[in-house]
Design a protein around this motif. Structure first.
Motif, PDB file in Angstrom:
ATOM      1  N   ASP A  63      -5.411  40.391  75.354  1.00 26.53           N
ATOM      2  CA  ASP A  63      -4.690  41.307  76.234  1.00 26.53           C
ATOM      3  C   ASP A  63      -3.966  40.544  77.345  1.00 26.53           C
ATOM      4  O   ASP A  63      -2.820  40.830  77.676  1.00 26.53           O
ATOM      5  CB  ASP A  63      -5.680  42.313  76.837  1.00 26.53           C
ATOM      6  CG  ASP A  63      -4.978  43.392  77.641  1.00 26.53           C
ATOM      7  OD1 ASP A  63      -3.936  43.885  77.177  1.00 26.53           O
ATOM      8  OD2 ASP A  63      -5.467  43.736  78.725  1.00 26.53           O
ATOM      9  N   ILE A  64      -4.650  39.573  77.939  1.00 26.57           N
ATOM     10  CA  ILE A  64      -4.053  38.720  78.972  1.00 26.57           C
ATOM     11  C   ILE A  64      -4.147  37.272  78.512  1.00 26.57           C
ATOM     12  O   ILE A  64      -5.218  36.792  78.141  1.00 26.57           O
ATOM     13  CB  ILE A  64      -4.772  38.882  80.326  1.00 26.57           C
ATOM     14  CG1 ILE A  64      -4.693  40.339  80.812  1.00 26.57           C
ATOM     15  CG2 ILE A  64      -4.161  37.953  81.378  1.00 26.57           C
ATOM     16  CD1 ILE A  64      -5.419  40.599  82.121  1.00 26.57           C
ATOM     17  N   ILE A  65      -3.018  36.571  78.514  1.00 28.40           N
ATOM     18  CA  ILE A  65      -2.962  35.200  78.015  1.00 28.40           C
ATOM     19  C   ILE A  65      -2.443  34.282  79.121  1.00 28.40           C
ATOM     20  O   ILE A  65      -1.319  34.452  79.599  1.00 28.40           O
ATOM     21  CB  ILE A  65      -2.040  35.094  76.783  1.00 28.40           C
ATOM     22  CG1 ILE A  65      -2.524  36.035  75.668  1.00 28.40           C
ATOM     23  CG2 ILE A  65      -1.974  33.651  76.288  1.00 28.40           C
ATOM     24  CD1 ILE A  65      -1.535  36.169  74.517  1.00 28.40           C
ATOM     25  N   PHE A  66      -3.261  33.323  79.533  1.00 30.34           N
ATOM     26  CA  PHE A  66      -2.821  32.291  80.461  1.00 30.34           C
ATOM     27  C   PHE A  66      -2.324  31.102  79.645  1.00 30.34           C
ATOM     28  O   PHE A  66      -3.093  30.510  78.890  1.00 30.34           O
ATOM     29  CB  PHE A  66      -3.967  31.848  81.373  1.00 30.34           C
ATOM     30  CG  PHE A  66      -4.238  32.779  82.508  1.00 30.34           C
ATOM     31  CD1 PHE A  66      -3.721  32.518  83.770  1.00 30.34           C
ATOM     32  CD2 PHE A  66      -5.000  33.933  82.321  1.00 30.34           C
ATOM     33  CE1 PHE A  66      -3.967  33.388  84.829  1.00 30.34           C
ATOM     34  CE2 PHE A  66      -5.251  34.802  83.376  1.00 30.34           C
ATOM     35  CZ  PHE A  66      -4.734  34.530  84.631  1.00 30.34           C
ATOM     36  N   VAL A  67      -1.056  30.763  79.800  1.00 25.26           N
ATOM     37  CA  VAL A  67      -0.485  29.624  79.081  1.00 25.26           C
ATOM     38  C   VAL A  67      -0.533  28.422  80.016  1.00 25.26           C
ATOM     39  O   VAL A  67       0.228  28.332  80.979  1.00 25.26           O
ATOM     40  CB  VAL A  67       0.961  29.903  78.642  1.00 25.26           C
ATOM     41  CG1 VAL A  67       1.497  28.741  77.817  1.00 25.26           C
ATOM     42  CG2 VAL A  67       1.032  31.194  77.829  1.00 25.26           C
ATOM     43  N   SER A  68      -1.447  27.511  79.736  1.00 24.67           N
ATOM     44  CA  SER A  68      -1.655  26.345  80.590  1.00 24.67           C
ATOM     45  C   SER A  68      -1.440  25.083  79.773  1.00 24.67           C
ATOM     46  O   SER A  68      -2.385  24.460  79.279  1.00 24.67           O
ATOM     47  CB  SER A  68      -3.070  26.383  81.185  1.00 24.67           C
ATOM     48  OG  SER A  68      -3.284  25.280  82.033  1.00 24.67           O
ATOM     49  N   ILE A  69      -0.172  24.731  79.602  1.00 23.46           N
ATOM     50  CA  ILE A  69       0.206  23.536  78.853  1.00 23.46           C
ATOM     51  C   ILE A  69       1.294  22.809  79.646  1.00 23.46           C
ATOM     52  O   ILE A  69       1.871  23.385  80.568  1.00 23.46           O
ATOM     53  CB  ILE A  69       0.717  23.883  77.429  1.00 23.46           C
ATOM     54  CG1 ILE A  69       1.940  24.809  77.509  1.00 23.46           C
ATOM     55  CG2 ILE A  69      -0.378  24.534  76.604  1.00 23.46           C
ATOM     56  CD1 ILE A  69       2.520  25.162  76.148  1.00 23.46           C
ATOM     57  N   PRO A  70       1.585  21.538  79.320  1.00 24.52           N
ATOM     58  CA  PRO A  70       2.629  20.815  80.059  1.00 24.52           C
ATOM     59  C   PRO A  70       3.963  21.561  80.044  1.00 24.52           C
ATOM     60  O   PRO A  70       4.309  22.210  79.048  1.00 24.52           O
ATOM     61  CB  PRO A  70       2.729  19.485  79.305  1.00 24.52           C
ATOM     62  CG  PRO A  70       1.367  19.298  78.709  1.00 24.52           C
ATOM     63  CD  PRO A  70       0.915  20.675  78.323  1.00 24.52           C
ATOM     64  N   ILE A  71       4.697  21.452  81.142  1.00 25.37           N
ATOM     65  CA  ILE A  71       5.988  22.134  81.259  1.00 25.37           C
ATOM     66  C   ILE A  71       6.896  21.761  80.087  1.00 25.37           C
ATOM     67  O   ILE A  71       7.556  22.620  79.495  1.00 25.37           O
ATOM     68  CB  ILE A  71       6.672  21.767  82.595  1.00 25.37           C
ATOM     69  CG1 ILE A  71       5.768  22.123  83.776  1.00 25.37           C
ATOM     70  CG2 ILE A  71       8.021  22.480  82.732  1.00 25.37           C
ATOM     71  CD1 ILE A  71       6.212  21.526  85.099  1.00 25.37           C
ATOM     72  N   SER A  72       6.923  20.482  79.751  1.00 29.83           N
ATOM     73  CA  SER A  72       7.823  20.011  78.698  1.00 29.83           C
ATOM     74  C   SER A  72       7.444  20.539  77.319  1.00 29.83           C
ATOM     75  O   SER A  72       8.255  20.498  76.387  1.00 29.83           O
ATOM     76  CB  SER A  72       7.847  18.478  78.668  1.00 29.83           C
ATOM     77  OG  SER A  72       6.533  17.954  78.587  1.00 29.83           O
ATOM     78  N   ALA A  73       6.221  21.039  77.156  1.00 28.03           N
ATOM     79  CA  ALA A  73       5.781  21.574  75.858  1.00 28.03           C
ATOM     80  C   ALA A  73       5.914  23.094  75.785  1.00 28.03           C
ATOM     81  O   ALA A  73       5.759  23.685  74.713  1.00 28.03           O
ATOM     82  CB  ALA A  73       4.330  21.175  75.596  1.00 28.03           C
ATOM     83  N   LEU A  74       6.221  23.726  76.920  1.00 28.64           N
ATOM     84  CA  LEU A  74       6.175  25.189  76.987  1.00 28.64           C
ATOM     85  C   LEU A  74       7.215  25.865  76.104  1.00 28.64           C
ATOM     86  O   LEU A  74       6.893  26.784  75.351  1.00 28.64           O
ATOM     87  CB  LEU A  74       6.330  25.662  78.432  1.00 28.64           C
ATOM     88  CG  LEU A  74       6.277  27.181  78.642  1.00 28.64           C
ATOM     89  CD1 LEU A  74       4.938  27.745  78.190  1.00 28.64           C
ATOM     90  CD2 LEU A  74       6.540  27.535  80.099  1.00 28.64           C
ATOM     91  N   GLU A  75       8.475  25.435  76.183  1.00 32.25           N
ATOM     92  CA  GLU A  75       9.502  26.130  75.409  1.00 32.25           C
ATOM     93  C   GLU A  75       9.246  26.007  73.915  1.00 32.25           C
ATOM     94  O   GLU A  75       9.402  26.975  73.164  1.00 32.25           O
ATOM     95  CB  GLU A  75      10.905  25.628  75.734  1.00 32.25           C
ATOM     96  CG  GLU A  75      11.961  26.477  75.024  1.00 32.25           C
ATOM     97  CD  GLU A  75      13.389  26.110  75.364  1.00 32.25           C
ATOM     98  OE1 GLU A  75      14.262  26.977  75.212  1.00 32.25           O
ATOM     99  OE2 GLU A  75      13.635  24.960  75.775  1.00 32.25           O
ATOM    100  N   GLY A  76       8.823  24.833  73.457  1.00 32.77           N
ATOM    101  CA  GLY A  76       8.518  24.650  72.042  1.00 32.77           C
ATOM    102  C   GLY A  76       7.386  25.553  71.589  1.00 32.77           C
ATOM    103  O   GLY A  76       7.445  26.144  70.504  1.00 32.77           O
ATOM    104  N   PHE A  77       6.378  25.687  72.430  1.00 32.59           N
ATOM    105  CA  PHE A  77       5.256  26.569  72.113  1.00 32.59           C
ATOM    106  C   PHE A  77       5.724  28.016  72.014  1.00 32.59           C
ATOM    107  O   PHE A  77       5.370  28.731  71.073  1.00 32.59           O
ATOM    108  CB  PHE A  77       4.169  26.442  73.190  1.00 32.59           C
ATOM    109  CG  PHE A  77       3.053  27.435  73.035  1.00 32.59           C
ATOM    110  CD1 PHE A  77       1.996  27.185  72.175  1.00 32.59           C
ATOM    111  CD2 PHE A  77       3.058  28.630  73.744  1.00 32.59           C
ATOM    112  CE1 PHE A  77       0.963  28.111  72.021  1.00 32.59           C
ATOM    113  CE2 PHE A  77       2.040  29.561  73.606  1.00 32.59           C
ATOM    114  CZ  PHE A  77       0.988  29.296  72.734  1.00 32.59           C
TER     115      PHE A  77
END
Length: 201
Positions: free
Chosen positions: A9-23
């Motif tokens: 229901d709630i998702i915290f996306v905690s990954i490197p900035i440079s990997a975010l768009e690809g994810f």
């Protein structure tokens, strides 16, 4: 498993900035259609643009920047009066947002609602500069000495904090925040000017 996370229901996306768009490009459409996505990037404008582009229109988006880490929270044991920037981007379920913000406040986190652009402008002059001078200190091999002034001790304290973060965070902070790039250029120009001034002393 990732499929379980994406159905939350709630998702915290905690990954490197440079990997975010690809994810987001790869997995964004797999996220539960009524999900609430929260990022924690140290840069806001670019990540917000990516989330808006790659997440389904039905997904709520809250951009955040917790201005603290393991050092400030004493290993995650206290958040008393620590600041956190929030930018509600696309919120349909106001009750869920209220519940999450109440939880932050219960942990005694101080919330500041700021636009992504205003955040990046301010961080370019604060966090990015702290990281820059800490990184310079590490490269110069600065360390404690017998006659350290109070100012020197504060610089070394900042350097120690910066050393706990990854080089990737440092690089991403400058790569994805154009205001930080401008500050870096300004620092370079000021150093050149100082050298010129000292050459005439």
């Amino acid at each position: 498993p990732l499929d379980v996370v994406l159905s939350a229901d709630i998702i915290f996306v905690s990954i490197p900035i440079s990997a975010l768009e690809g994810f987001l490009r790869t997995h964004g459409k797999l996220i539960h259609k009524d999900a609430f996505v929260v990022d924690v990037c140290s840069v806001k404008a670019e990540p917000v643009a990516w989330m808006t582009k790659h997440l389904p229109p039905s997904v709520d988006i809250l951009a955040t920047h917790p201005l603290f880490g393991p050092h400030s929270t004493k290993g995650g044991t206290t958040f008393d009066s620590l600041p956190m920037v929030i930018s509600p981007i696309r919120i349909r379920n106001q009750k869920r947002l209220h519940t999450l913000l109440q939880w932050f406040r219960k942990e005694k986190i101080t919330l500041h609602t700021v636009s992504p652009i205003a955040h990046d402008q301010e961080m370019a002059r604060s966090q990015a500069m702290a990281f820059l001078f800490g990184k310079l200190g590490m490269k110069l091999g600065l360390h404690t000495g017998r006659f350290d002034t109070k100012g020197t001790k504060l610089l070394l304290e900042n350097q120690a904090i910066v050393s706990e973060d990854t080089s990737q965070l440092f690089e991403d902070m400058f790569r994805f925040n154009p205001f930080a790039q401008e500050m870096l250029e300004q620092v370079s120009l000021e150093l050149t000017q100082i050298r010129k001034e000292l050459s005439h002393v």
